[in-house]
Scaffold this motif. Sequence first.
Motif, PDB file in Angstrom:
ATOM      1  N   GLN A  64      -3.853  -9.659   6.646  1.00 13.88           N
ATOM      2  CA  GLN A  64      -4.451  -8.849   5.576  1.00 13.88           C
ATOM      3  C   GLN A  64      -5.893  -8.481   5.898  1.00 13.88           C
ATOM      4  O   GLN A  64      -6.338  -7.377   5.595  1.00 13.88           O
ATOM      5  CB  GLN A  64      -4.332  -9.546   4.217  1.00 13.88           C
ATOM      6  N   LYS A  65      -6.614  -9.378   6.552  1.00 15.08           N
ATOM      7  CA  LYS A  65      -8.007  -9.081   6.904  1.00 15.08           C
ATOM      8  C   LYS A  65      -8.086  -7.916   7.889  1.00 15.08           C
ATOM      9  O   LYS A  65      -8.922  -7.032   7.751  1.00 15.08           O
ATOM     10  CB  LYS A  65      -8.667 -10.320   7.545  1.00 15.08           C
ATOM     11  N   ILE A  66      -7.224  -7.959   8.896  1.00 15.86           N
ATOM     12  CA  ILE A  66      -7.209  -6.899   9.914  1.00 15.86           C
ATOM     13  C   ILE A  66      -6.740  -5.582   9.311  1.00 15.86           C
ATOM     14  O   ILE A  66      -7.288  -4.518   9.574  1.00 15.86           O
ATOM     15  CB  ILE A  66      -6.225  -7.261  11.063  1.00 15.86           C
ATOM     16  N   ARG A  67      -5.709  -5.668   8.509  1.00 10.82           N
ATOM     17  CA  ARG A  67      -4.948  -4.471   8.172  1.00 10.82           C
ATOM     18  C   ARG A  67      -5.470  -3.701   6.957  1.00 10.82           C
ATOM     19  O   ARG A  67      -5.311  -2.484   6.864  1.00 10.82           O
ATOM     20  CB  ARG A  67      -3.495  -4.912   7.929  1.00 10.82           C
ATOM     21  N   LYS A  68      -6.077  -4.409   6.004  1.00  7.12           N
ATOM     22  CA  LYS A  68      -6.457  -3.764   4.734  1.00  7.12           C
ATOM     23  C   LYS A  68      -7.387  -2.555   4.926  1.00  7.12           C
ATOM     24  O   LYS A  68      -7.158  -1.498   4.316  1.00  7.12           O
ATOM     25  CB  LYS A  68      -7.073  -4.814   3.802  1.00  7.12           C
ATOM     26  N   PRO A  69      -8.445  -2.653   5.759  1.00  4.71           N
ATOM     27  CA  PRO A  69      -9.318  -1.477   5.913  1.00  4.71           C
ATOM     28  C   PRO A  69      -8.556  -0.269   6.468  1.00  4.71           C
ATOM     29  O   PRO A  69      -8.876   0.875   6.140  1.00  4.71           O
ATOM     30  CB  PRO A  69     -10.380  -1.935   6.928  1.00  4.71           C
ATOM     31  N   ASP A  70      -7.549  -0.541   7.290  1.00  7.68           N
ATOM     32  CA  ASP A  70      -6.793   0.561   7.880  1.00  7.68           C
ATOM     33  C   ASP A  70      -5.874   1.227   6.867  1.00  7.68           C
ATOM     34  O   ASP A  70      -5.747   2.446   6.839  1.00  7.68           O
ATOM     35  CB  ASP A  70      -5.987   0.058   9.084  1.00  7.68           C
ATOM     36  N   THR A  71      -5.224   0.435   6.029  1.00  6.69           N
ATOM     37  CA  THR A  71      -4.336   1.059   5.054  1.00  6.69           C
ATOM     38  C   THR A  71      -5.164   1.761   3.971  1.00  6.69           C
ATOM     39  O   THR A  71      -4.739   2.785   3.445  1.00  6.69           O
ATOM     40  CB  THR A  71      -3.345   0.054   4.448  1.00  6.69           C
ATOM     41  N   ASP A  72      -6.351   1.239   3.665  1.00  8.68           N
ATOM     42  CA  ASP A  72      -7.243   1.961   2.746  1.00  8.68           C
ATOM     43  C   ASP A  72      -7.604   3.331   3.329  1.00  8.68           C
ATOM     44  O   ASP A  72      -7.639   4.331   2.611  1.00  8.68           O
ATOM     45  CB  ASP A  72      -8.539   1.175   2.505  1.00  8.68           C
ATOM     46  N   ALA A  73      -7.874   3.355   4.631  1.00  3.35           N
ATOM     47  CA  ALA A  73      -8.274   4.618   5.281  1.00  3.35           C
ATOM     48  C   ALA A  73      -7.132   5.634   5.231  1.00  3.35           C
ATOM     49  O   ALA A  73      -7.343   6.789   4.849  1.00  3.35           O
ATOM     50  CB  ALA A  73      -8.700   4.356   6.725  1.00  3.35           C
ATOM     51  N   ILE A  74      -5.923   5.219   5.585  1.00  3.15           N
ATOM     52  CA  ILE A  74      -4.815   6.199   5.601  1.00  3.15           C
ATOM     53  C   ILE A  74      -4.459   6.626   4.176  1.00  3.15           C
ATOM     54  O   ILE A  74      -4.048   7.764   3.934  1.00  3.15           O
ATOM     55  CB  ILE A  74      -3.584   5.693   6.389  1.00  3.15           C
ATOM     56  N   SER A  75      -4.666   5.721   3.222  1.00  6.29           N
ATOM     57  CA  SER A  75      -4.421   6.071   1.825  1.00  6.29           C
ATOM     58  C   SER A  75      -5.347   7.210   1.384  1.00  6.29           C
ATOM     59  O   SER A  75      -4.915   8.184   0.755  1.00  6.29           O
ATOM     60  CB  SER A  75      -4.636   4.820   0.969  1.00  6.29           C
ATOM     61  N   THR A  76      -6.621   7.095   1.738  1.00  3.38           N
ATOM     62  CA  THR A  76      -7.591   8.144   1.406  1.00  3.38           C
ATOM     63  C   THR A  76      -7.253   9.446   2.139  1.00  3.38           C
ATOM     64  O   THR A  76      -7.272  10.529   1.550  1.00  3.38           O
ATOM     65  CB  THR A  76      -9.011   7.688   1.802  1.00  3.38           C
ATOM     66  N   LEU A  77      -6.950   9.336   3.423  1.00  7.26           N
ATOM     67  CA  LEU A  77      -6.625  10.535   4.204  1.00  7.26           C
ATOM     68  C   LEU A  77      -5.410  11.251   3.629  1.00  7.26           C
ATOM     69  O   LEU A  77      -5.384  12.484   3.541  1.00  7.26           O
ATOM     70  CB  LEU A  77      -6.362  10.150   5.667  1.00  7.26           C
ATOM     71  N   ALA A  78      -4.403  10.485   3.226  1.00  3.49           N
ATOM     72  CA  ALA A  78      -3.177  11.081   2.691  1.00  3.49           C
ATOM     73  C   ALA A  78      -3.487  11.837   1.402  1.00  3.49           C
ATOM     74  O   ALA A  78      -2.980  12.938   1.170  1.00  3.49           O
ATOM     75  CB  ALA A  78      -2.129  10.009   2.444  1.00  3.49           C
ATOM     76  N   HIS A 100       0.843  -1.213   0.000  1.00  4.67           N
ATOM     77  CA  HIS A 100       0.000   0.000   0.000  1.00  4.67           C
ATOM     78  C   HIS A 100       0.868   1.250   0.000  1.00  4.67           C
ATOM     79  O   HIS A 100       1.069   1.855   1.052  1.00  4.67           O
ATOM     80  CB  HIS A 100      -0.913  -0.003   1.237  1.00  4.67           C
ATOM     81  N   ALA A 101       1.342   1.648  -1.171  1.00  4.64           N
ATOM     82  CA  ALA A 101       2.137   2.886  -1.247  1.00  4.64           C
ATOM     83  C   ALA A 101       1.179   4.073  -1.192  1.00  4.64           C
ATOM     84  O   ALA A 101       0.181   4.097  -1.913  1.00  4.64           O
ATOM     85  CB  ALA A 101       2.938   2.912  -2.545  1.00  4.64           C
ATOM     86  N   ILE A 102       1.457   5.022  -0.335  1.00  8.42           N
ATOM     87  CA  ILE A 102       0.555   6.177  -0.211  1.00  8.42           C
ATOM     88  C   ILE A 102       1.316   7.472  -0.487  1.00  8.42           C
ATOM     89  O   ILE A 102       2.543   7.486  -0.491  1.00  8.42           O
ATOM     90  CB  ILE A 102      -0.124   6.229   1.186  1.00  8.42           C
ATOM     91  N   VAL A 103       0.587   8.541  -0.735  1.00  5.72           N
ATOM     92  CA  VAL A 103       1.232   9.840  -0.958  1.00  5.72           C
ATOM     93  C   VAL A 103       1.663  10.415   0.392  1.00  5.72           C
ATOM     94  O   VAL A 103       1.140  10.015   1.435  1.00  5.72           O
ATOM     95  CB  VAL A 103       0.311  10.803  -1.748  1.00  5.72           C
ATOM     96  N   PRO A 104       2.632  11.345   0.392  1.00  5.05           N
ATOM     97  CA  PRO A 104       3.282  11.697   1.665  1.00  5.05           C
ATOM     98  C   PRO A 104       2.565  12.762   2.500  1.00  5.05           C
ATOM     99  O   PRO A 104       3.102  13.207   3.507  1.00  5.05           O
ATOM    100  CB  PRO A 104       4.642  12.223   1.195  1.00  5.05           C
ATOM    101  N   PHE A 105       1.338  13.150   2.117  1.00  3.47           N
ATOM    102  CA  PHE A 105       0.770  14.362   2.704  1.00  3.47           C
ATOM    103  C   PHE A 105       0.211  14.217   4.119  1.00  3.47           C
ATOM    104  O   PHE A 105      -0.268  15.171   4.697  1.00  3.47           O
ATOM    105  CB  PHE A 105      -0.265  14.981   1.755  1.00  3.47           C
ATOM    106  N   TYR A 106       0.228  13.011   4.656  1.00  6.77           N
ATOM    107  CA  TYR A 106      -0.149  12.866   6.068  1.00  6.77           C
ATOM    108  C   TYR A 106       1.063  12.458   6.901  1.00  6.77           C
ATOM    109  O   TYR A 106       0.948  12.223   8.096  1.00  6.77           O
ATOM    110  CB  TYR A 106      -1.281  11.851   6.257  1.00  6.77           C
ATOM    111  N   GLY A 107       2.209  12.332   6.263  1.00  6.46           N
ATOM    112  CA  GLY A 107       3.421  11.932   6.984  1.00  6.46           C
ATOM    113  C   GLY A 107       3.287  10.553   7.612  1.00  6.46           C
ATOM    114  O   GLY A 107       3.857  10.289   8.670  1.00  6.46           O
TER     115      GLY A 107
END
Lengths: 450, 450
Positions: A343-357, A303-310
């Motif tokens: 992956q079951k636990i973690r995927k919703p969380d990385t999706d959330a931070i991806s959107t926030l970023a 889950h590579a995300i953009v850097p705008f949330y650090g």
Amino acid sequence: MNDKISLLGAGLIGSLMGVYLKKRGLDVAIYEKRRDWRKDKLAAEGRSINMALSHRGLKALEKAGLKEKVMPYTLPMYGRRMHDEHGNTYFQPYGKDNQAIYSVSRNTFNEILLEEADRCGANIFFNHKVETVDVENKRVRFLLADGSTKDISSEVIIGSDGAHSSLRNAFECQTRFNYKQEYISHGYKELRIPPTADGGFAMDPEALHIWPRGRFMLIALPNLDKSFTCTLFLPFEGYKVCFEKIHDGKDAEYIFQTYFNDAYHLMPDLAEEYDRNPTAALINTECYPWTVNNCLLIGDAAHAIVPFYGQGMNCGFEDCNILDELIGKFGTFSWDLVFEKFQKIRKPDTDAISTLAMENFVEMSDSMADPKFLIRKKIEAKLHELFPDEWVPLYSMVTFTDMSYSEAYAQGKLQEQIMDEVMRDPMISHKWDSLDFENILNRVDAVRSV
Amino acid sequence: MNDKISLLGAGLIGSLMGVYLKKRGLDVAIYEKRRDWRKDKLAAEGRSINMALSHRGLKALEKAGLKEKVMPYTLPMYGRRMHDEHGNTYFQPYGKDNQAIYSVSRNTFNEILLEEADRCGANIFFNHKVETVDVENKRVRFLLADGSTKDISSEVIIGSDGAHSSLRNAFECQTRFNYKQEYISHGYKELRIPPTADGGFAMDPEALHIWPRGRFMLIALPNLDKSFTCTLFLPFEGYKVCFEKIHDGKDAEYIFQTYFNDAYHLMPDLAEEYDRNPTAALINTECYPWTVNNCLLIGDAAHAIVPFYGQGMNCGFEDCNILDELIGKFGTFSWDLVFEKFQKIRKPDTDAISTLAMENFVEMSDSMADPKFLIRKKIEAKLHELFPDEWVPLYSMVTFTDMSYSEAYAQGKLQEQIMDEVMRDPMISHKWDSLDFENILNRVDAVRSV
């Protein structure tokens, strides 16, 4: 060769994961395509030079016994310092007293983590560039520095090999593997504000500096050597100010004089650096599943995300922490089970931070220059001060707690709805500090129960 | 070797594109990984056995002078014949009199197109499997049948190599290439209804047969040999009826007896075929840009869609047609310009048909069994009859015109809004044929101007 666990990539995430796995007494090999940068320092290739460590990252380091080793190499930033076009600056604290995020150099940090992995007994192989991964048989073919190849097979393969992961590329050919890579319209270029003539910091070192200019911005983080690393974020094309229209360092000087004049005067090497440093792109990737046949993706590879949330690195460290916890709970009898749970636990969380970023670029580059936005932040800060447990601003939930990202996201959306309502009052700027704050807080439950 | 234009993939799209390019007098080589299936017929690998040709496809064939050659191998289907669980069937015409879509076998069709490309002078190379594509230097390395490799370089490379395109894989490593691959929750398996004992069709051959069962369905298309090819669409897992829960042909027989009992009695080899035939997945891909450095993706390589609108091949043929038009207009002096124009024009349209295809699964498998949906279709048919130019149902715009997909999509959304309103009347089933149709038509302009 037959390793128990092969980690692909000895970056920040791979190195920390190596430490965790060794502390569990497991047999670990780490393969890295670059040369050993402990002996021969290389600039990180097209990746940001310094990072901002926050709570989730620090917690993961602490559990690995690494926090104390890392802290001396960090500088606390207690808030954002915004620079307007006239050279005025405004400080906005990140959280409560003493809450800070920590600027740290990627190279130094990686060195510390990798040395720890080495010390714990991980076998580290440099100059091993992945050529192919055979997921079905868990075999990896590496291209070595002399042009020869080396094959290894492994009980478990963990891909901590970043946004352009080779393991993920191999997953892509698997039936029913979902994948998305998206480049945003902005790119970035790193520049530098050197120390002053008398060897001090040229600006306040206890803040992350931002020059918000709407569709573009400049930011700066302090370094231990009293310099600042600046990152210029611009659209690639299509706007008045964009990379396509800045042909060289001379053009860049003109842009800086116009939009970042206070910074310009602190950057004697601007033109030269502009010409020399690469313009890099920003990628967001999402994929699922993260695990196939005892092979697993973690960190940017998943889950590579953009850097705008650090949060890129912090999120990757949290991956390591959670994976380690699951290994502790379920053992290594069934990697399938552990990886499936992960992956079951973690995927919703990385999706959330991806959107926030993704969303936070607008907040950083645009809203921060808006007086109403600043009032909004003040009301939220006041709510947090009055009801420290009941109203925690979204930024604080993400940065200073380890509440799951998806919970923070959901809570943030509720608060946003309420704040939108509060801000609809045309007189809000004049009366914000005499609001009925308890009433605002109580709306959270009301909105939630809808 | 240095070809002017290299086409990767001699499937339907690659073959037709080869014909077009040869007719423009260009130097064309086509590379195909499979053996020459003119000499040695191979089952198409995990791809559907027959296709439905409609207006866009026919138009592209006609321009290439191929329509007359293909038509004798097709069977017209004038509408959908729905089968309910009791064995009753209902016919719903696709359009007006004589409007039909045409069932055709993939293998026969590919053979005709490829022979035409050959006849026009394209150099066709079989047993050439792409190993790597070097986009920067426009070099391709092929793996040949004897295990050796062959390198070619080319002025232009066109990837008509399908949903798992090698050229697109090479693009993926290019900076700022956006890509998404998504597998839907359903898979499919092909089965067969043989001719009757006396050598005739076992069902009405002038229709596409559908057994809509909500979350799953069966469809059947007629073949020239008087058999039908059936496609069973089921969720992979998680439902009462899904592939995971059908362990073998015996289980399949039980499912067919329960849900498709009329078809079951026409399928003597069901159990055996179920065991033998693969269960295939359905992928949707989107990417952009489609062109890098005089290399271009077309057809499924650029935009693989799900089969529920019957437009995959037609859309790919329309790609060829439009690309050929642009070559006619701008010449081959600047491929960059032609390819740039092509992607700019075409991308919104393929996005539109991709969305429509995804949405149409619900319409095919679910709504068709709903009496209100049938009334809705009747009202739309009546509107089309009364105002043939002003109200064209979405299905007809997509299937029987060459209006751009994105325009059809937009128009369809307007009509949907109006029909939603019309259908809100609880008495609609009783009074639908006495509606004020002119008034309904006039709402289009009203809604559009909002």
